[in-house]
Design an enzyme around this catalytic site. Structure first.
Site, PDB file in Angstrom:
ATOM      1  N   SER A  27      15.939  32.613  -5.180  1.00  0.00           N
ATOM      2  CA  SER A  27      15.566  33.636  -4.192  1.00  0.00           C
ATOM      3  C   SER A  27      14.732  33.074  -3.053  1.00  0.00           C
ATOM      4  O   SER A  27      14.564  33.736  -2.033  1.00  0.00           O
ATOM      5  CB  SER A  27      14.794  34.773  -4.875  1.00  0.00           C
ATOM      6  N   GLU A  68     -17.043 -28.585  -0.063  1.00  0.00           N
ATOM      7  CA  GLU A  68     -15.824 -29.111   0.538  1.00  0.00           C
ATOM      8  C   GLU A  68     -16.059 -30.148   1.638  1.00  0.00           C
ATOM      9  O   GLU A  68     -15.265 -31.060   1.811  1.00  0.00           O
ATOM     10  CB  GLU A  68     -15.001 -27.938   1.125  1.00  0.00           C
TER      11      GLU A  68
END
Length: 819
Positions: free
Chosen positions: A474, A95
């Site tokens: 229950s 780059e």
């Protein structure tokens, strides 16, 4: 031939030169004006020193295990000092070779690009330095214009004056896009290679370094050929500039592509937890939480969460196998000619879901004792018939055929089946249709320590732990009994377990029964709860009064709209989620305080500053004094589970939780629920060999839902098993839910010393006659001990053993009705 001097020609050249000079000066002046004006309009670049990159939200367990990451962009910021030198060189060679030499603008590069433009008429790549790319990515658009290029140049010069070269390179390496939603080199390493930058090879670094030019078009997943050419270009430049030698170049250049897409990787499977935390964080901080780099720590403990995962998945698979084999998922077409192509079948298997515990497989061959199959990853495996003996064909959910005698009776070639890994082998399996949930919390402050919302998140995102409201059966009875104890009833109060008929306003009859279809006559409340006697609960609720019961039950956090105002409430026809039930039981475990379940403990921002820190109400009789003295409400000798939440409260002024039932009621309820494990419907849990466990089973009408909730002083957990579309599970809570609870609770409490709830003041122990609940006669052989609140202890002695003097039977003119 003579040359004739023409004065007008001289004047023409003079005028031309003057015009040319004037135009040049004017042009330069105009350019200076444009530059000055443009420069004045540009943003200040000093903000780059404290720039906030868009970093996804990360969610961790309390002990630092990643369980979720949310955000469109994948980015993991990395310091320049942690970037390998080879990767930096690869980026620079590709780059901006002269990055450390220029002042932000590479004049040679720009001259080369300008010459290319004059010759070819097209713009060339390569004129932008890394600094200019930083300027573009942080401040400008990507549209290619000369105006933008001028802005880039001016901004680059500014940036170079404000930041060091390493700071600029660090910004670039964290900001730039590498394809596949990966921003920054660390994210690129994770996405393409499933690792971190420090573990990349030279070939992998060169591949990543070449991506910024065209990250979507030339990445190794979308376009492997273009990616190889680009990697070769990067390696050549690295060789040319002396970053690598010839041998390194040849080795890296000959390396085949190793890239594959790697999704977000978590350390621990807890997707329902992560989704709960994500939703809460969005509500607290808004959608910017996805990009602000927030890190959230939940209350979840990774060890307990793993145990919960295993318990639910193993328990549901075992339940499913008890109810027989439903047959293959599908049948793949056999070739008309030639041999089966295992690779083709493996590819077709990708259409079938896989879970944490199970994988789809296609049957390639079958003998009496072995099945050969292929997995989606093309691996071929053998399955022993021994793992298939459970696979009797299901006739209905309640009936199965006789067990198979060979593998050929179970599967055929081409069947799509499911398998699960065993110990160095593969086991025959199937995806359960039944679902389940588990919630575990610390009863002191409601911190959720483990949570499972279903068999597998990949099959269903629905969180049954928090979103499924089902009848608890229950499992709800303890709240009825607690309300009764709060209003003067005792564990020794006698209720007549006898047939009864209730009629509604339409004269419809309701004849409730016990699940045994038997009636047991006068029964102490302790026995009624321990044995889960339905008639005892119904008559108790009627004697107490529905209105009075509801007022107490609501204190546990249950909403009135989910509580039927009828005697069916005694059988658990309310609707509640597992987290609701678990929270309610926590009040029994902590001495009668209301705690609120919570899952997000702490949130820090990208600068590691704490932006949220939970401080939940904590169950503690002396919390106000302890808070003022900055003493933790957890004991100094806290066990391993207590320590999970104690460390979060040590430096805080703890808010006291609200007392919703008396400590005496909580103590007596715990004693009764401990008996449910020792002698009642949950006695299977005795196998855990702990005397400090208390709990209650639950089964709804027609066995639509199976529950178990249990606890000790440090951990409370609730398990639900059922179908999303309600239908009978054909098992009781003690068969379907309790084994899952035991699979979790046993190892969860391993190494945790047994504890007994501290007896509160005002509790007395009395010898009573078991038949009447009154004081035992002197020398009575069958007398038992019972605990009472001091003011409710019996004062009369039983007239004779086994009498029914204290029996309560609802009167016929009672106006409470079922409906």
């Amino acid at each position: 031939m003579t040359f004739c001097y023409n004065p007008s020609m001289k004047n023409f050249f003079n005028i031309f030169i003057r015009v040319l000079v004037s135009t040049g000066v004017a042009g330069i002046c105009a350019l200076v004006v444009v530059i000055l004006y443009t420069n004045a309009q540009l943003p200040t670049v000093n903000i780059l020193e404290e720039i906030q990159l868009q970093v996804p939200l990360k969610i961790y367990t309390a002990d630092g295990k990643l369980i979720g990451e949310y955000g469109e962009k994948r980015r993991t910021p990395i310091s320049i000092k942690d970037v390998p030198e080879t990767l930096k060189n690869a980026i620079l060679a590709t780059e901006d070779r002269r990055f450390y030499d220029h002042n932000g603008v590479d004049l040679r590069g720009m001259a080369r690009a300008s010459l290319h433009l004059l010759i070819s008429g097209s713009k060339a790549q390569g004129a932008s330095t890394i600094t200019m790319q930083v300027a573009r990515n942080f401040f400008l658009t990507r549209k290619k214009t000369f105006g933008r290029k001028l802005n880039e140049v001016l901004l680059a010069v500014k940036i170079e004056k404000e930041l060091t070269k390493d700071q600029i390179l660090e910004l670039y390496l964290n900001k730039i896009y590498f394809g596949k939603r990966a921003y920054g080199v660390q994210a690129a390493a994770q996405v393409y290679y499933g690792t971190t930058v420090d573990k990349l090879s030279l070939a992998q670094m060169a591949m990543i370094a070449g991506l910024p030019q065209a990250p979507s078009a030339i990445n190794p997943i979308n376009n492997p050929d273009a990616a190889l050419k680009r990697r070769a270009h990067v390696l050549k430049r690295m060789l040319h500039y002396g970053f690598i030698n010839e041998a390194d170049y040849e080795k890296a250049n000959d390396t085949p592509i190793e890239a594959n897409y790697h999704g977000r990787v978590v350390d621990l499977d807890a997707p329902h937890v992560a989704e709960m935390a994500r939703k809460e964080l969005v509500e607290k901080f808004g959608p910017e939480v996805y990009t602000s780099g927030f890190v959230a720590y939940t209350t979840i403990d990774s060890r307990l969460q793993s145990l919960a995962n295993n318990a639910v998945q193993e328990g549901l698979l075992e339940y499913d196998k008890r109810h027989g084999y439903r047959g293959p998922v599908a049948q793949l077409a056999l070739p008309e000619k030639g041999d089966i192509n295992p690779d083709a079948w493996a590819t077709q298997l990708r259409a079938y879901p896989k879970t944490t515990f199970t994988l789809p497989a296609a049957v390639l061959a079958v003998s009496d004792d072995t099945v050969k199959a292929v997995l989606p990853n093309h691996q071929q495996i053998n399955i022993s018939f021994d793992s298939m003996r459970w696979a009797a064909r299901q006739i209905s959910r309640a009936r199965v055929e006789i067990p198979p005698q060979s593998a050929k009776e179970v599967v055929s070639v081409g069947d799509v089946i499911y398998v699960e890994p065993g110990n160095n082998n593969w086991l025959f399996s199937q995806l359960p249709e039944v679902e389940g949930a588990l919630v575990a919390m610390h009863p002191k402050n409601g911190a959720l320590l483990a949570l499972i919302g279903g068999f597998d998140f990949n099959l269903s995102y629905f969180n049954r732990a928090t979103q499924a409201t089902r009848q608890p059966g229950s499992n709800f009875k303890p709240f009825i009994y607690a309300a009764a104890l709060e209003h003067g009833f005792t564990a020794a109060t006698i209720i007549n377990d006898a047939p009864v008929v209730y009629r509604d306003n339409m004269d419809e009859a309701w004849r409730p029964q016990n699940d045994t279809r038997r009636f047991y006559g006068p029964t102490r409340l302790r026995v009624g709860l321990t044995k889960s006697r339905n008639l005892v609960s119904i008559r108790l609720l009627q004697a107490l009064g529905i209105g009075r019961a509801l007022k107490v039950i609501e204190r546990f956090g249950f909403e009135r709209r989910n509580l039927p105002r009828s005697l069916s409430l005694a059988l658990g026809t309310a609707t509640a989620s597992p987290i609701d039930i678990c929270t309610g039981y926590a009040s029994f475990a902590n001495g009668g305080y209301k705690v609120n379940p919570y899952i997000v403990q702490k949130v820090v921002d990208s600068q590691n500053k704490v932006v949220y820190d939970a401080n939940p109400p904590t169950a503690c009789a002396e919390c106000q004094r302890l808070s003022e003295e900055e003493i933790s409400p957890f004991a100094d000798d806290a066990n391993a589970i207590d320590q999970l939440v104690a460390k979060e409260t040590d430096s805080k002024q703890t808010a006291p939780a609200k007392q919703i039932i008396s400590p005496q009621t909580a103590y007596i309820m715990t004693s009764m629920l401990q008996d449910a494990i020792q002698t009642g419907t949950a006695k299977l849990a005795k196998e855990l060999n702990r005397s400090d466990l208390a709990g209650k089973t639950g089964t709804t009408n027609n066995q639509m839902d199976a529950w178990f909730t249990g606890y000790n002083q440090s951990l409370v957990a609730s398990v639900w098993v059922g179908y999303d579309e309600p239908r009978s599970v054909q098992e009781y809570g003690s068969q379907a839910a309790l084994p899952i609870w035991m699979k979790f609770m046993g190892p969860a409490l391993q190494g945790v010393a047994q504890t007994r709830m501290e007896q509160p003041r005002g509790i007395v122990t009395v010898r009573i006659d078991p038949g009447t609940g009154l004081l035992a006669s002197p020398g009575q052989g069958n007398a038992i001990f019972e605990i009472f609140r001091q003011e409710t202890a019996p004062s009369r002695t039983a007239a004779h053993y086994g009498g029914m003097r204290n029996a309560i039977t609802p009167s016929n003119n009672n106006q409470e009705t079922l409906f």
